[in-house]
Design an enzyme around this catalytic site. Structure first.
Site, PDB file in Angstrom:
ATOM      1  N   ILE A  83       0.691  -1.306  -0.095  1.00  0.00           N
ATOM      2  CA  ILE A  83      -0.234   0.049  -0.199  1.00  0.00           C
ATOM      3  C   ILE A  83       0.915   1.328  -0.086  1.00  0.00           C
ATOM      4  CG2 ILE A  83      -1.858   1.278   1.399  1.00  0.00           C
ATOM      5  CD1 ILE A  83      -2.710  -1.505   2.507  1.00  0.00           C
ATOM      6  N   ASP A 130      11.295   2.938   5.682  1.00  0.00           N
ATOM      7  CA  ASP A 130      10.902   1.401   5.716  1.00  0.00           C
ATOM      8  C   ASP A 130      12.375   0.444   5.959  1.00  0.00           C
ATOM      9  OD1 ASP A 130       9.619  -0.981   5.143  1.00  0.00           O
ATOM     10  OD2 ASP A 130       8.369   0.047   3.678  1.00  0.00           O
ATOM     11  N   TYR A 187      -4.691  -8.903  15.152  1.00  0.00           N
ATOM     12  CA  TYR A 187      -4.428  -7.863  14.196  1.00  0.00           C
ATOM     13  C   TYR A 187      -5.542  -6.810  14.461  1.00  0.00           C
ATOM     14  CZ  TYR A 187      -3.527  -5.732   9.866  1.00  0.00           C
ATOM     15  OH  TYR A 187      -3.044  -4.970   8.766  1.00  0.00           O
ATOM     16  N   ARG A 192     -16.499 -10.304   1.122  1.00  0.00           N
ATOM     17  CA  ARG A 192     -15.749  -9.347   1.688  1.00  0.00           C
ATOM     18  C   ARG A 192     -15.861  -8.055   0.639  1.00  0.00           C
ATOM     19  NH1 ARG A 192     -15.624 -11.988   5.307  1.00  0.00           N
ATOM     20  NH2 ARG A 192     -14.031 -12.782   6.468  1.00  0.00           N
ATOM     21  N   ARG A 197     -13.528 -22.011   8.428  1.00  0.00           N
ATOM     22  CA  ARG A 197     -13.024 -21.765   9.739  1.00  0.00           C
ATOM     23  C   ARG A 197     -14.034 -21.223  10.342  1.00  0.00           C
ATOM     24  NH1 ARG A 197      -7.551 -18.869   7.890  1.00  0.00           N
ATOM     25  NH2 ARG A 197      -9.047 -18.038   6.091  1.00  0.00           N
TER      26      ARG A 197
END
Lengths: 304, 304
Positions: free
Chosen positions: A12, A31, A139, A206, A263
């Site tokens: 991104i 980075d 996350y 999604r 899942r």
């Protein structure tokens, strides 16, 4: 505007660098490694280092007017394996960034959060920013904690934080390691004549957003003084089975996915309400999924 | 039941130890220091150590059937000064506990959270457990993150976690350092003939719960298989000015508080809806504030 993009060599981040440049901003990148798929962008200043290192950070912040924090040390699929590492790398790291910014007097911050994980199982779709935050994986838990701290530092330490809650970004320069996004993963497997595996019956829905559009929103938002969370998605839901149909149409290949037992922990349907970003930034996603997938596929052929 | 009380020498922990013993459970305590206000309780096994030390933890967990995690390395008033330390000590420390428990196969966990900070500014009072979690200080942010991880470990690692979201506990053995609770702080200042300071106009409303009642709820809840969050408060709101009136009635002293400019960040009114704890555990707070304050005052006189 003089910007610092932390994580600017990532998937991104590299697109955000492009969009910032296109809008006339000067760009410094911090980075841990160089970009993977192209040489350094001319006119961009690259610093190699870890954003959790305060000395690196202080140097990187010199002369900067706004920070875009896109660095992540984990991805959704792996964070659960070692939550403490996730907290250490991402949450404590970000607190270090907030402290450094308030110390050197850089107030404007854009943070890339995760519209796919901060809400957990939604009460409604599309999901507005006001939906309760009930993350169900590490996350998302860490993203939520960071958002809460952004809010705290906004109220008490003079920070001006805006948060972009991205849905599922896809497009050129996404990693193919199988942990970063189904579209890149599936395309890669197709190109390698490997079978495509789907966990569950393929009905999981999604919201996919083309990465250049997400990057454009980041470049627009950071240049304003708006604060708080903004969903960034297409506003459209797509099932895995629909993705397969699009992949078939784009690549011309017959695809027979292997369906694996689902899942149970997955969120069934995640679609973001993106009206706030449209109202405040005049932004919306317009690239149809099929076009974006085609562009990604062509980029892969070119990148080899 | 064989229990381990982490933080069992603290203000709340010491009362939890008493209630567990009264209910016939065996008690092991892990704390960094001994109790401050009384000698070791006969029949209780004390381990001195830090719960963030995995070796200490593994040893402490031997033979244990349930853990009550009451340890905190910060208090609401100080956590904001160093959020990274708060995250390190409390969040990472607790993740270490969760990992250790799932590794050695101890599944039952009671966690003491904070009903006064996890909700932030409430949409409604009394606040039910289903209210969105929007913490506005580091103490609350970390408690929320821990609660999210408890939920995650409950779903994925076989843990059976129950959370007690305590309102403002007060009573004997509370520290008087001025950071732990207004009732103890005010009583101490009265006893020392020091002025009482109130931030704001004294209209701030909180829910105060007598510590032995809170401890009783913990002792009851841990012995069940109920999971998820439970508010623990009196269900009644009391303003600071009403506290002053009660202190006057209990101590017989005239009190002229010094009113200081209010902290804009404070939550104006926080009262917990405690019907869930009543329904599931038959628990409710019945000790009137005036009685609890009197008992605290008498304990202080005795403790010297």
């Amino acid at each position: 505007m003089k910007t610092l993009v932390i994580g600017g060599c990532g998937f991104i981040g590299s697109h955000v660098v492009d969009r910032l440049r296109a809008r006339g901003h000067s760009v410094k990148v911090l980075d841990r490694q160089p970009e993977r798929f192209r040489p350094p962008v001319e006119g961009v200043e690259y610093l190699v280092g870890d954003f959790s290192d305060q000395m690196v950070l202080i140097e990187a912040l010199a002369g900067v007017e706004a920070v875009l924090h896109l660095a992540g040390t984990t991805v959704p699929g792996t964070a659960d394996l070692n939550p403490a590492l996730d907290v250490q790398g991402n949450l404590i790291g970000t607190l270090g960034l907030l402290d450094a910014m308030s110390r050197v007097g850089v107030s404007r911050l854009l943070f890339l959060s995760s519209g796919g994980t901060v809400y957990g199982r939604p009460d409604q779709v599309p999901i507005p920013e006001t939906h309760p935050l009930r993350p169900i994986n590490s996350y998302g838990i860490v993203k939520v904690a960071i958002e809460h701290y952004l809010d705290l530092y906004g109220r008490t330490r003079g920070l001006s934080p805006v948060t972009i809650r991205a849905s599922n970004p896809y497009g050129p320069r996404q990693g193919h390691a199988g942990v970063q996004g189904v579209i890149s993963t599936f395309l890669t497997r197709l190109r390698q004549n490997e079978p495509i595996e789907i966990w569950g019956d393929g009905s999981v829905v999604r919201d996919y957003v083309y990465v250049t559009e997400l990057a454009d929103l980041c470049a627009r938002a950071v240049a304003t003084d708006r604060t708080g969370p903004y969903n960034a998605g297409s506003g459209q839901g797509t099932s895995l089975n629909e993705i397969i149909a699009i992949l078939h149409a784009v690549t011309g290949r017959d695809i027979a996915p292997l369906y694996r037992p689902g899942r149970a922990l997955d969120v069934c349907e995640s679609i973001l309400d993106v009206s706030r970003a449209k109202a405040d930034f005049g932004w919306e996603s317009t690239i149809p999924l099929r076009e974006g997938v085609r562009a990604t596929y062509e980029w892969m052929a070119q990148a080899g």
